[in-house]
Scaffold this motif. Structure first.
Motif, PDB file in Angstrom:
ATOM      1  N   THR A  33       0.833  -1.214   0.000  1.00  0.00           N
ATOM      2  CA  THR A  33       0.000   0.000   0.000  1.00  0.00           C
ATOM      3  C   THR A  33       0.866   1.261   0.000  1.00  0.00           C
ATOM      4  O   THR A  33       0.621   2.192  -0.771  1.00  0.00           O
ATOM      5  CB  THR A  33      -0.933   0.007   1.226  1.00  0.00           C
ATOM      6  N   ILE A  34       1.876   1.282   0.831  1.00  0.00           N
ATOM      7  CA  ILE A  34       2.780   2.444   0.903  1.00  0.00           C
ATOM      8  C   ILE A  34       3.512   2.636  -0.421  1.00  0.00           C
ATOM      9  O   ILE A  34       3.649   3.759  -0.914  1.00  0.00           O
ATOM     10  CB  ILE A  34       3.761   2.295   2.078  1.00  0.00           C
ATOM     11  N   ALA A  35       3.987   1.541  -1.008  1.00  0.00           N
ATOM     12  CA  ALA A  35       4.696   1.629  -2.291  1.00  0.00           C
ATOM     13  C   ALA A  35       3.785   2.177  -3.383  1.00  0.00           C
ATOM     14  O   ALA A  35       4.200   3.014  -4.190  1.00  0.00           O
ATOM     15  CB  ALA A  35       5.231   0.257  -2.681  1.00  0.00           C
ATOM     16  N   LYS A  36       2.539   1.730  -3.408  1.00  0.00           N
ATOM     17  CA  LYS A  36       1.589   2.220  -4.416  1.00  0.00           C
ATOM     18  C   LYS A  36       1.273   3.695  -4.208  1.00  0.00           C
ATOM     19  O   LYS A  36       1.197   4.464  -5.168  1.00  0.00           O
ATOM     20  CB  LYS A  36       0.307   1.390  -4.390  1.00  0.00           C
ATOM     21  N   GLU A  37       1.103   4.107  -2.959  1.00  0.00           N
ATOM     22  CA  GLU A  37       0.822   5.516  -2.656  1.00  0.00           C
ATOM     23  C   GLU A  37       1.971   6.419  -3.095  1.00  0.00           C
ATOM     24  O   GLU A  37       1.758   7.532  -3.560  1.00  0.00           O
ATOM     25  CB  GLU A  37       0.570   5.705  -1.159  1.00  0.00           C
ATOM     26  N   ASN A  38       3.193   5.928  -2.957  1.00  0.00           N
ATOM     27  CA  ASN A  38       4.388   6.703  -3.320  1.00  0.00           C
ATOM     28  C   ASN A  38       4.808   6.485  -4.766  1.00  0.00           C
ATOM     29  O   ASN A  38       5.877   6.938  -5.168  1.00  0.00           O
ATOM     30  CB  ASN A  38       5.539   6.354  -2.377  1.00  0.00           C
ATOM     31  N   LYS A  39       3.977   5.753  -5.530  1.00  0.00           N
ATOM     32  CA  LYS A  39       4.269   5.442  -6.932  1.00  0.00           C
ATOM     33  C   LYS A  39       5.628   4.766  -7.081  1.00  0.00           C
ATOM     34  O   LYS A  39       6.410   5.073  -7.970  1.00  0.00           O
ATOM     35  CB  LYS A  39       4.169   6.695  -7.795  1.00  0.00           C
ATOM     36  N   LYS A  40       5.893   3.819  -6.181  1.00  0.00           N
ATOM     37  CA  LYS A  40       7.151   3.069  -6.206  1.00  0.00           C
ATOM     38  C   LYS A  40       6.883   1.571  -6.292  1.00  0.00           C
ATOM     39  O   LYS A  40       7.620   0.768  -5.733  1.00  0.00           O
ATOM     40  CB  LYS A  40       7.982   3.392  -4.972  1.00  0.00           C
ATOM     41  N   CYS A  41       5.811   1.213  -6.994  1.00  0.00           N
ATOM     42  CA  CYS A  41       5.445  -0.191  -7.151  1.00  0.00           C
ATOM     43  C   CYS A  41       5.552  -0.566  -8.624  1.00  0.00           C
ATOM     44  O   CYS A  41       5.014   0.126  -9.489  1.00  0.00           O
ATOM     45  CB  CYS A  41       4.026  -0.424  -6.642  1.00  0.00           C
ATOM     46  N   ILE A  42       6.252  -1.661  -8.898  1.00  0.00           N
ATOM     47  CA  ILE A  42       6.394  -2.178 -10.249  1.00  0.00           C
ATOM     48  C   ILE A  42       5.711  -3.540 -10.292  1.00  0.00           C
ATOM     49  O   ILE A  42       6.077  -4.448  -9.546  1.00  0.00           O
ATOM     50  CB  ILE A  42       7.882  -2.307 -10.643  1.00  0.00           C
TER      51      ILE A  42
END
Length: 79
Positions: A33-42
């Motif tokens: 969730t945190i990665a997606k919020e920070n646009k750091k999810c691949i």
């Protein structure tokens, strides 16, 4: 630079991998969730279910549809 295959036609530099975490582990949903919020999810799942989160040294999280054991076996040196 050794590349690690984490999905169909998706590779990451193996020296950048900090950890591989099972999706069903306790904190994996919060990490994702945190990665997606920070646009750091691949997303490297190719539409399949997420089985592993691969944490990189720059804060990115790669979602993979292969197991942690598969990722680890791909990291091990070949004879």
């Amino acid at each position: 630079m050794e590349m690690l295959k984490v999905g169909k036609s998706v590779y990451v530099p193996s020296e950048r991998v900090l950890a591989c975490v099972e999706k069903k582990s306790r904190n994996s949903n919060e990490i994702l969730t945190i990665a997606k919020e920070n646009k750091k999810c691949i997303d490297a799942t190719n539409g399949k279910a997420v089985k592993t989160l691969i944490l990189l040294d720059d804060g990115y999280v790669v979602t993979a549809s292969v197991t942690v054991e598969t990722i680890v076996s791909r990291c091990e040196p070949k004879n």
